[in-house]
Design an enzyme around this catalytic site. Sequence first.
Site, short mmCIF file in Angstrom:
data_model
loop_
_atom_site.label_atom_id
_atom_site.label_comp_id
_atom_site.label_asym_id
_atom_site.label_seq_id
_atom_site.Cartn_x
_atom_site.Cartn_y
_atom_site.Cartn_z
N HIS A 165 92.62 29.18 67.47
CA HIS A 165 93.58 30.13 68.05
C HIS A 165 94.42 29.49 69.14
O HIS A 165 94.02 29.51 70.31
CB HIS A 165 92.82 31.31 68.66
CG HIS A 165 92.23 32.25 67.67
ND1 HIS A 165 92.95 33.31 67.15
CD2 HIS A 165 91.01 32.31 67.11
CE1 HIS A 165 92.18 33.98 66.31
NE2 HIS A 165 90.99 33.40 66.25
N CYS A 194 94.03 31.93 62.04
CA CYS A 194 92.73 32.53 61.74
C CYS A 194 92.86 33.45 60.52
O CYS A 194 93.03 32.97 59.41
CB CYS A 194 92.18 33.26 62.97
SG CYS A 194 90.42 33.64 62.83
N GLU A 235 97.02 30.74 70.46
CA GLU A 235 97.48 31.80 71.39
C GLU A 235 96.41 32.15 72.42
O GLU A 235 96.69 32.85 73.39
CB GLU A 235 97.90 33.04 70.59
CG GLU A 235 96.80 33.98 70.15
CD GLU A 235 95.96 33.50 68.97
OE1 GLU A 235 96.12 32.32 68.57
OE2 GLU A 235 95.12 34.27 68.48
#
Lengths: 288, 965
Positions: free
Chosen positions: A226, A98, A228
């Site tokens: 994302h 990002c 994560e």
Amino acid sequence: MKELIVKTCVLRAAGTNCDRETAYAFERAGARSEIIHINQFVSRTRTLNEFHILAIPGGFTYGDDVSSGKILANELKYNLFDDIRRFVEQGRLIIGICNGFQVLVKSGLLPDVAGDCEIEASLVLNNSGKFEDCWVYLKPPRPITRCVWTNGIERVIYLPVAHGEGKFVVKGNTVLSLLKENNQIVFRYCTPDGSPGPFPVNPNGSLDDIAGICDPTGRILGMMPHPERHITFFHHPHWHRCSERKQGDGLNIFENGVQYIQKTILTQESGDISQVADNANIKNQMSK
Amino acid sequence: MNIWHIEVFNKEGVGDVVGLQLLRDIKELGIDGVERVCFKQVYLLEGEYSAGDIEKIAQRFLADPICQEFSVESLDEKAAVLPKDTARTHTVEIAYNPGVMDPWEETIGKGIIDLGCKEARSVKTIKKYVMEGSISSETLDTICDELLYNKLIQHRIRSSEKSDIEFLHSIPEYTFSLITVDLLSAANEELLAISKNAQLYLSLDEMKAIQAHFVRLGRNPTDCEIETIAQTWSEHCCHKTFRAAIEMEDRQIDNLLKSTVMKVTKELNKEWCLSVFKDNAGIIAFDEKNAIAVKVETHNHPSALEPYGGASTGIGGVIRDILGAGLGARPIANTDVFCFAPFDIPAQEIPGGVLHPRRIIKGVVSGVRDYGNRMGIPTVNGAVLFDKQYLGNPLVYCGTIGIMPKDMCTKKVDPGDVIIAVGGRTGRDGIHGATFSSGELTSSTKETLSGAVQIGNPIAEKKVLDVLLAARDRGLYKAITDCGAGGFSSAVGELGEETGAEVHLEKVPLKYAGLTYTEMWISESQERMVLAAAPDKAAELIELFAKEDVEATCIGTFTDDKRLKLYYNDNLVCDLDMEFLHRGMPRVRRTARWKVPRKTPLCLRASFSEYGSFILKTLAHPNVCSKEWIIRQYDHEVQAGTVSKPLVGARNDGPSDAAVMRPLFHSRRGIAVANGINSKYGIYDPYWMAASNIDEAIRQQVAVGADFEKIALLDNFCWGNPEDPYILGSLVRAAEACYDIARGFGCPFISGKDSLYNEYVSDRKKVSIPGTLLITSIGIVDDVGKAVSMDFKKPGDYVYIIGETRNELAGSAFCDVAGLSGGEVPRVDVARARITMEKLSQAIRTGIVSAAHDCSDGGLAVAVCEMAMAGEVGADIDLGSAPCFSDITQGYEVLFSESNSRFIVSVPAESSGEFERLLGDVKFGLLGRTKAEPDVRFISLDKAQNITLTLADIRHAWKSTLDWQ
């Protein structure tokens, strides 16, 4: 004896805000993570040499003022660039997620099709003109990319995006054709069955539905979605509906990074593969 | 010293999203003349730069090399006046008013230094819009006023940019002179005049108490002393009305706060309530080691004036409350609730000085978005209400939840501790009334209020947050509080209440010169915290902040003389007794009246087949409809702990009841956050409105699987002028319900807030908001793996309604769409409701429930439709199977009644026996079963008729209303 563990630096600057979950994702993948403020590197209190992987997480570094990621990109380019290039030359890995992707692109580290770290692409305001948080499907193109981070990922994966400036654009047609030719396109936005589609399938209007790219070495990955945020089953937006409780689609990316270091740098350092593998297994079990 | 003008704009062919958006907004205003808009970002840099430096700064930093171009001019060479508009081209340049912080200034300064260039003397950003088309200058003014700027913080550059930037340097240096206020000899009228002119908002009684105090001292107060007292005694800081002696009809209420919301908590005496009603936030236990801090604030008046700035500083302020709770908590979630006027009100119905609701909505949403997202705090839950009475005075509630170690819930200040100011610098932004505006603004600015308007700088706050928690964990400070309303005055005054404090105001870091000692003391500049540190830790603390470019400055010490002493370069400018400051305020006395509203019957003449269109219209009601346009602009997943997101279901578009968060990576323990709010019931009876809101806030917790035994509540009263006995009477009714109902449920209040005087006086009349009570609930979910979402999961499940339906349609969403009024307002039978919640909570937590949704706005009809739509699973619903009270005779009453304490639940067929057994004697009905066909079929009470709505129609109705671009 030298410690045989993959060490990740999660880089933090004013406005970084996905540092803790990115560090956790690497730990789940078997690495040891440390979150380090950029001033520590600029002041030479710490050095990149201590780490195998550099992660530039999401956030709004310096408020994304002027343009997203630009100030951190320049800070890296004008203060730490030699260290970073050496880091990559030594076979180490970088991931930018990002805002981290925006930083890598705006510093010239990505896509770097020409190999001179000049800026060849950008990430600009979404076509919708606003920040959007939604889940997207991503497909690695065929032939499989050269990216070490996405080794073995062949099916469509599901990750969230959350950004206002994620529209990927390039300097000219040559950059795009070189990106394709070099297999540097890592992820494209797609429908659940893998076909292209308009908004919201492509949430920001990115050129050629590009969601993530790597550099020509395949060791630097940048992506808007994302990973994560999809590590565990409970991150899935409708896990309540799923009967099979499996790990999140994003974890694989971190595992690939960690395993690559284990197979390359750590193996060279130890000369003993089994020990490395054991170490990774123990770490994996601990985090479960 | 040169001033450089750098203009950055998109290359031809790239597209100009900002310009296109503005063009769309102009068309939305009903203006057709504009054909094209081009947006340009202008930077004014002042410093010793060569043309080469500026070229480098523009090329490598300010302009994107792929998409943008730039032009550079030295302002000395540039024409002194703006280019004259031609008939087809109109240029507008918008800049911040001098004294208003430009959030980009600091970061641009840093970016320039990173390039190896010299430091800039000043940086200013200007937004430039070039509009093509034939429009009159009046139309251009309308576009500017409605869309491009807000006079309170910005202005159109009329003369030249150079004079604009030079104005910034024309601020005179401050020369000290001590100002005293002649209070000793003042008569009553003069006392009131002093209060009014200095905008102290103190009553005559209060002014007389201050006068008497200084008569005893034999001297006049300084301006700083009077201001400090006014801040401390303000409604905002000490909740005068809630602590007043109130005569309510035939009874006396000694202290509304202590006799209602606080009394619940005291009587329940839950061991898991760790810190209640005394700190910046309420704190409850989470697990063995950690605690949860929660606070909900309002920022109504600033948001009415400057929606973007008001909302962003609102969220910034409540985040600081969490940073300042105990020794500081790490924020993990935000929640935001807004009340607006309907967005489709015609422009001609908007009174003068009021912004159109559409502009307020867009401004507020983007303010919360930009601050919350930049802080990296997920916005996980919220609500939006529409009512015409919020036209001049919208409500903006901002809440934050944080996590902290249990042993850091309390703070302590000892004499000798150092007072350290941390974070942003102090400026004139945020001084009540005393705003700092350029010449052209003064005539048109609402001077008295503009001081309340500021713009936030989230990154400044994020930097503070990052270091603060590290400092906390290293034990480098002993107490902390935020600099909110009242600035240092409130922060230092509160921390030093029991000890005494001495502050040297010349040490306060300033944004620019020229502030008086009093301005430094009471400025409400954003992003500042005040810490108390042991003297031997101060240096380490300051150094830790410096490492991450955060300014921390020692501005004084806590003493043991219980006095507040302020100095400016050795001149004593304030010397107040803490006892008088905090306890010298005369008791406020108020009268409250309550009149039972006359009931009118409600009657609908419509056939069963017409109900279908009512269901779709109710789904489309602005209070019921999808808020996806807002929700998706918020990052609701940062920190990777949002387990049940605000939108759930097969297509991620169903409205979740409570958000479920998992704050620790290594634990499956979670928290749930929900809000209960409905101001329409209050028109009928504020007591039952409060009761309904509490019921709703608890219901949503139960629906997602929170432990009913550990639900904590927060109250947030927004009312009109409490000096009006009937308005105060309705407030008292609501507060009394808070005691009765929360006590009945066994759920304590842990924190609260009140915002009074929410009214707008337009040319002819005074409009008060409807008394609005927000109840926020926080629950503990033992195992997030057992959290339940609201979407139907699969065909064949049993669909139950839990709880009894009464004919309670007053204030319902259905009445709004059907144009009906009257009837009975929903009540809460709390003894029964408690058992319902307990039993259902137990059943849900066993894991046998496949979906649960609370019945609220729109009743059973809306709840079932939402569950089916979200799950992409149809259902057959037999209305005759819902347990109903004897006052129900019609199908629409079952469909749309908003009776409290009800849920729709689906259970797999094989678990239905166990589920029914677990419910025991709780009233429930088996409405039908889910099915694969994509529709919802409602069967009439006599089973003779039915209505079928397709999921596509339901989705369309629910999602079209707020489907904004």
